[in-house]
Design a protein around this motif. Structure first.
Motif, mmCIF file in Angstrom:
data_model
loop_
_atom_site.group_PDB
_atom_site.id
_atom_site.type_symbol
_atom_site.label_atom_id
_atom_site.label_comp_id
_atom_site.label_asym_id
_atom_site.label_seq_id
_atom_site.Cartn_x
_atom_site.Cartn_y
_atom_site.Cartn_z
ATOM 1 N N ARG A 100 -0.521 12.894 7.699
ATOM 2 C CA ARG A 100 -1.732 13.549 7.173
ATOM 3 C C ARG A 100 -1.526 14.246 5.832
ATOM 4 N NH1 ARG A 100 -4.724 16.475 12.007
ATOM 5 N NH2 ARG A 100 -2.564 16.383 12.674
ATOM 6 N N SER A 101 -0.337 14.822 5.652
ATOM 7 C CA SER A 101 -0.095 15.606 4.442
ATOM 8 C C SER A 101 0.170 14.750 3.202
ATOM 9 C CB SER A 101 1.120 16.501 4.695
ATOM 10 O OG SER A 101 2.207 15.695 5.148
ATOM 11 N N VAL A 102 0.271 13.413 3.396
ATOM 12 C CA VAL A 102 0.653 12.539 2.272
ATOM 13 C C VAL A 102 -0.577 11.968 1.566
ATOM 14 C CG1 VAL A 102 1.804 10.335 1.741
ATOM 15 C CG2 VAL A 102 2.884 11.969 3.295
ATOM 16 N N SER A 103 -0.570 12.008 0.240
ATOM 17 C CA SER A 103 -1.688 11.423 -0.532
ATOM 18 C C SER A 103 -1.399 9.953 -0.788
ATOM 19 C CB SER A 103 -1.827 12.115 -1.889
ATOM 20 O OG SER A 103 -1.928 13.485 -1.720
ATOM 21 N N LEU A 104 -2.463 9.184 -0.866
ATOM 22 C CA LEU A 104 -2.303 7.739 -1.046
ATOM 23 C C LEU A 104 -3.466 7.212 -1.873
ATOM 24 C CD1 LEU A 104 -0.283 5.620 0.406
ATOM 25 C CD2 LEU A 104 -2.319 4.982 1.697
ATOM 26 N N ALA A 105 -3.153 6.449 -2.918
ATOM 27 C CA ALA A 105 -4.222 5.815 -3.699
ATOM 28 C C ALA A 105 -4.502 4.449 -3.083
ATOM 29 C CB ALA A 105 -3.766 5.667 -5.148
ATOM 30 N N PRO A 106 -5.757 4.035 -2.981
ATOM 31 C CA PRO A 106 -6.054 2.717 -2.383
ATOM 32 C C PRO A 106 -5.682 1.566 -3.303
ATOM 33 C CG PRO A 106 -8.076 3.771 -3.127
ATOM 34 C CD PRO A 106 -6.973 4.748 -3.401
ATOM 35 N N LEU A 107 -5.381 0.404 -2.694
ATOM 36 C CA LEU A 107 -5.147 -0.824 -3.475
ATOM 37 C C LEU A 107 -6.451 -1.601 -3.585
ATOM 38 C CD1 LEU A 107 -1.910 -2.498 -2.010
ATOM 39 C CD2 LEU A 107 -2.123 -0.792 -3.794
ATOM 40 N N ILE A 108 -7.257 -1.529 -2.494
ATOM 41 C CA ILE A 108 -8.483 -2.332 -2.431
ATOM 42 C C ILE A 108 -9.684 -1.390 -2.441
ATOM 43 C CG2 ILE A 108 -9.771 -4.053 -1.098
ATOM 44 C CD1 ILE A 108 -7.093 -4.926 0.120
ATOM 45 N N GLU A 136 -11.644 5.282 3.131
ATOM 46 C CA GLU A 136 -11.631 4.945 1.704
ATOM 47 C C GLU A 136 -10.242 4.610 1.187
ATOM 48 O OE1 GLU A 136 -14.041 7.440 -0.688
ATOM 49 O OE2 GLU A 136 -15.741 7.068 0.648
ATOM 50 N N ARG A 137 -9.340 4.194 2.099
ATOM 51 C CA ARG A 137 -7.996 3.850 1.635
ATOM 52 C C ARG A 137 -7.729 2.347 1.695
ATOM 53 N NH1 ARG A 137 -4.457 8.328 4.710
ATOM 54 N NH2 ARG A 137 -5.660 7.502 6.431
ATOM 55 N N ARG A 138 -8.695 1.606 2.312
ATOM 56 C CA ARG A 138 -8.547 0.144 2.365
ATOM 57 C C ARG A 138 -9.931 -0.433 2.637
ATOM 58 N NH1 ARG A 138 -8.701 -5.088 5.075
ATOM 59 N NH2 ARG A 138 -6.760 -6.156 4.574
ATOM 60 N N ALA A 139 -10.616 -0.826 1.570
ATOM 61 C CA ALA A 139 -11.988 -1.305 1.718
ATOM 62 C C ALA A 139 -12.019 -2.692 2.350
ATOM 63 C CB ALA A 139 -12.664 -1.336 0.360
ATOM 64 N N LEU A 195 0.843 -1.203 0.000
ATOM 65 C CA LEU A 195 0.000 0.000 0.000
ATOM 66 C C LEU A 195 0.879 1.254 0.000
ATOM 67 C CD1 LEU A 195 -2.756 1.362 0.165
ATOM 68 C CD2 LEU A 195 -2.779 0.927 2.631
ATOM 69 N N ALA A 196 1.955 1.209 0.778
ATOM 70 C CA ALA A 196 2.854 2.362 0.840
ATOM 71 C C ALA A 196 3.460 2.641 -0.541
ATOM 72 C CB ALA A 196 3.962 2.109 1.863
ATOM 73 N N LEU A 197 4.065 1.624 -1.131
ATOM 74 C CA LEU A 197 4.777 1.855 -2.395
ATOM 75 C C LEU A 197 3.822 2.170 -3.552
ATOM 76 C CD1 LEU A 197 7.167 0.451 -0.735
ATOM 77 C CD2 LEU A 197 8.083 0.013 -3.008
ATOM 78 N N LYS A 198 2.836 1.293 -3.733
ATOM 79 C CA LYS A 198 1.936 1.490 -4.882
ATOM 80 C C LYS A 198 1.025 2.686 -4.648
ATOM 81 C CE LYS A 198 2.053 -3.454 -5.794
ATOM 82 N NZ LYS A 198 1.314 -4.707 -5.611
ATOM 83 N N GLY A 199 0.563 2.840 -3.386
ATOM 84 C CA GLY A 199 -0.351 3.940 -3.070
ATOM 85 C C GLY A 199 0.293 5.298 -3.297
#
Ligand SMILES: Cc1ncc(COP(=O)(O)O)c(C=O)c1O
Length: 389
Positions: free
Chosen positions: A219-227, A235-238, A80-84
């Motif tokens: 908090r300041s970091v954006s992250l795309a979900p994997l699931i 909404e970052r890990r369903a 999640l860290a790397l891909k997100g």
């Protein structure tokens, strides 16, 4: 010694603490509600989840519980860290810096990003397994969006200069992740002190249950979900949360802070006894990893002229459980990528094994290993059956 066996593989996993089991039990029985349900039982589960999130956030010095994302273990947190981060920041750049000694959860996530058009630089460590901050600085490019360096290596226990590396990342405005799966629950870990933006942890490494972990995300970091799915974990890990596992992880983390200095000192003393005993009794035995910048329970040793896997199997027959960094892939044994990156040749890497001690090990167990190991190594050296050894 449980069941007459000696367990020296705590870096692989640890037994679940009885107090952790007790904390989890209600959520596997009567308190089975779904935290997303609005009725009483759901609200009870939600409360337990919120309390666990607060406890994990506090234990690692996060500013807010909203910075904690619960995951299905360390590998998921790393992915999640790397891909997100890579997906969230891909318009800024496509370059990632990591190291040659990361766990496969980071290395293979990085490789999959490489297959998707990202460019990855793998910084090499020195002979002790330490990654120099300057080497990380040199690897940075204008399009670098993420740096990921582990806190302590799982095979050697060697600790990395994370504060210095995090400071370099911050200076250049690059997101910094550390895989702290081997350190959280052992050493005191504080995300503000380390200066990291993301940090992975896994409960089963510190006497919690398997299949549950967390990713700290500043908090300041954006992250795309994997699931994708429901709106859980902001909404970052369903997915419906593993309430019992998460409650167990929070309890294990709380327990890890109790008597920490005494526990670490006890483990270190036992490890040092094992290390000194092996190195003095067995000729051609060499320590891998840094002599002191190392986790207190780790001991990785190369035995010249020995195949590590044979030694492990023989130790197992004597009731002693340890491990190697080698992996069996399609019938042949692959040497540890960590030891190879540190400059060991293939034969030495294949002749290495890892002992990792935990809080329940005793001096009698260590002395038993020291009684069994030297004649075993001697015997294996005299009956070299595999070609090349
Ligand atoms: C450094 C490190 N990262 C990640 C992992 C993966 O954690 P998990 O087994 O919980 O997926 C491990 C487990 O061995 C590890 O030691």
């Amino acid at each position: 010694m449980e069941n007459g066996r000696i367990y020296l593989d705590h870096a692989a996993t640890t037994p679940v603490d009885p107090d952790v089991v007790e904390a989890m039990l209600p959520f596997l029985t009567s308190e089975f509600g779904n935290p997303s349900s609005i009725y009483y039982r759901g609200r009870q589960a939600r409360r337990a989840l919120d309390e666990a999130r607060d406890a994990v956030a506090q234990a690692i010095g996060a500013q807010s519980p909203r910075e904690i994302i619960f995951t299905g273990g360390g590998s998921e947190a790393d992915n999640l860290a790397l891909k997100g981060v890579a997906w969230a920041y891909r318009d800024r750049g496509r370059h990632i810096v990591t190291t040659a000694i990361e766990h496969h959860a980071v290395l293979r996530a990085a490789k999959s990003l490489g297959d998707q058009g990202f460019d990855v630089t793998y910084v090499r460590p020195d002979a002790h397994g330490i990654v120099a901050p300057e080497a990380v600085r040199e690897a940075i490019r204008d399009d670098t969006i993420l740096i990921s360096v582990m806190h302590a290596n799982n095979e050697t226990g060697t600790l990395q200069p994370i504060r210095e590396i995090a400071a370099i990342a911050r200076e250049r405005g690059i997101v910094f992740h550390t895989d702290a799966v081997q350190t959280v629950g052992h050493l005191p870990v504080d995300v503000s002190e380390l200066g990291c933006d993301l940090l992975s942890l896994a409960a089963h490494k510190f006497y919690g249950p398997k299949g549950v972990g967390a990713l700290y995300v500043r908090r300041s970091v954006s992250l795309a979900p994997l699931i994708h799915g429901g709106g859980q974990e902001q909404e970052r890990r369903a997915g419906t949360e593993n309430v019992a596992g998460i409650v167990g992880m929070a309890k294990a983390l709380e327990l890890s802070a109790v008597d920490r200095p005494q526990r670490l000192e006890k483990i270190r003393r036992l490890r040092d006894r094992l290390e000194a005993g092996i190195l003095s009794a067995i000729e051609g035995a060499r320590l891998n990893g840094h002599p002191h910048e190392r986790l207190p329970g780790h001991l990785n040793v190369t035995f010249d002229g020995i195949e590590g896997e044979s030694l492990l199997l023989n130790l197992d027959m004597q009731g002693i459980e340890a491990s190697s960094g080698s992996a069996c892939t399609s019938g042949s044994i692959e040497a540890s990528h960590v030891l190879l990156a540190m400059g060991l040749d293939r034969k030495a890497a294949l002749g290495s094994i890892r002992f990792s001690l935990g809080k329940r090990n005793t001096i009698e167990e260590i002395d038993r290993v020291l009684e069994v190991l030297p004649p075993l190594v001697e015997r294996l050296r005299n009956t070299r059956i595999s070609p090349g050894f």
